[in-house]
Design an enzyme around this catalytic site. Structure first.
Site, PDB file in Angstrom:
ATOM      1  N   SER A  24       0.860  -1.037  -0.033  1.00 24.27           N
ATOM      2  CA  SER A  24      -0.157  -0.058  -0.029  1.00 24.27           C
ATOM      3  C   SER A  24       1.049   1.315   0.049  1.00 24.27           C
ATOM      4  O   SER A  24       2.066   1.296   0.324  1.00 24.27           O
ATOM      5  CB  SER A  24      -0.942  -0.027   1.345  1.00 24.27           C
ATOM      6  OG  SER A  24      -1.517   1.374   1.530  1.00 24.27           O
ATOM      7  N   TYR A  44      -2.885  -0.082  10.574  1.00 21.43           N
ATOM      8  CA  TYR A  44      -2.514  -0.445   8.937  1.00 21.43           C
ATOM      9  C   TYR A  44      -1.272  -0.174   8.606  1.00 21.43           C
ATOM     10  O   TYR A  44      -0.610  -0.716   8.046  1.00 21.43           O
ATOM     11  CB  TYR A  44      -3.640   0.448   8.304  1.00 21.43           C
ATOM     12  CG  TYR A  44      -3.464  -0.038   6.678  1.00 21.43           C
ATOM     13  CD1 TYR A  44      -3.921  -1.205   6.425  1.00 21.43           C
ATOM     14  CD2 TYR A  44      -2.820   0.970   5.802  1.00 21.43           C
ATOM     15  CE1 TYR A  44      -4.022  -1.499   5.104  1.00 21.43           C
ATOM     16  CE2 TYR A  44      -3.076   0.523   4.585  1.00 21.43           C
ATOM     17  CZ  TYR A  44      -3.728  -0.788   4.169  1.00 21.43           C
ATOM     18  OH  TYR A  44      -3.380  -1.290   2.955  1.00 21.43           O
TER      19      TYR A  44
END
Length: 270
Positions: A143, A156
């Site tokens: 990501s 995250y």
């Protein structure tokens, strides 16, 4: 004929978003595609849509036995495994340190890391023997949060930084037999959900981010679709196009790394 024709590809989370786009792309390339998918409804949809072109296995990426069951079915079907793509993941909807209660932070950490980090590790463990035999590859979805703050909350972001370390270590341990790489997409149209511990299991990423908001922060000034990110996976999987890359993370961030201080991009008036 595609150089991926009859290659055996195993993708986790193939029922929606980037995973589904990868399933579509590799089937188009003539590959034998399998996926491990948590949702029974998505498994049924995949089977109905792709028929004999997909081996869709219902299972949980946090369960090694589910991985092993999927790999056994892949080897029975194809006789080999050429590439494992660890893709299934969850997001924390930017849940911050200050605003997340301590008890929720702890349970949310374990749930998110179990999916985003342990899920990758278990998949690698289950697939390693077959990939060593085929001298294949592993690819893990990262990501923009693997490089930058603000792509998620601390849970995250930490999970994606952990995944980069996992990629480097596995690339080292499995060389020269298996190439191990990562691809880090930026925000896109997907059904990415959050941890149940944070009350986010029914909340999609698109409920937190609008297409306009995503496009506005990207120097390339567009709202990415999952299919926009499949190219790097195809290249990394291909033995013809990738003999030399291992331990590499491709930052597919639509230009975030060159975002300017004064302007998002200097060519907006071109």
């Amino acid at each position: 004929m595609s150089d991926l024709h009859n290659e055996s590809i195993f993708i986790t989370g193939g029922g929606s978003g980037l995973g589904l786009a990868l399933v579509e792309r590799f089937i188009e390339k003539g590959a034998q595609v399998a996926t491990l998918e948590l949702s029974a409804a998505k498994v049924a949809s995949l089977r109905q849509r792709f028929g004999e072109h997909i081996l869709a296995v219902e299972g949980n990426v946090t369960c090694y036995a589910d991985y092993q069951r999927a790999v056994d079915q892949i080897l029975t079907r194809s006789g080999k495994l050429d590439c494992f793509i660890g893709n299934a993941g969850i997001w924390d909807h930017n849940a911050s340190l200050v605003n997340t209660p301590a008890e929720t932070l702890e349970t949310g950490f374990h749930e998110l890391f179990n999916v985003n980090v342990l899920g990758y590790l278990l998949g690698a463990k289950a697939c390693a023997p077959a990939l060593i035999a085929s001298e294949g590859s592993m690819i893990f979805t990262l990501s923009n949060a693997a490089w930058y703050p603000g792509g998620g909350g601390p849970l995250y972001t930490a999970s994606k930084h952990a995944a980069t370390g996992l990629i480097r270590q596995l690339a080292y341990e499995l060389a020269p037999k298996v190439r191990v790489n990562g691809v880090g997409p930026c925000g896109m149209a997907s059904d990415l959900r959050g941890p149940q511990a944070l009350g986010q299991s029914e909340t999609s990423i698109m409920q937190s981010l609008t297409p306009e908001k995503i496009a506005a922060i990207l120097p390339l000034q567009f709202f990415p679709q999952p299919a926009d990110f499949t190219g790097p996976y195809v290249m990394l999987t291909s033995r013809r196009n990738n003999r030399a890359l291992s331990g590499v993370m491709i930052n597919a961030d639509a230009g975030l790394a060159i975002r300017g201080i004064r302007h998002v991009a200097a060519g907006l008036d071109l």
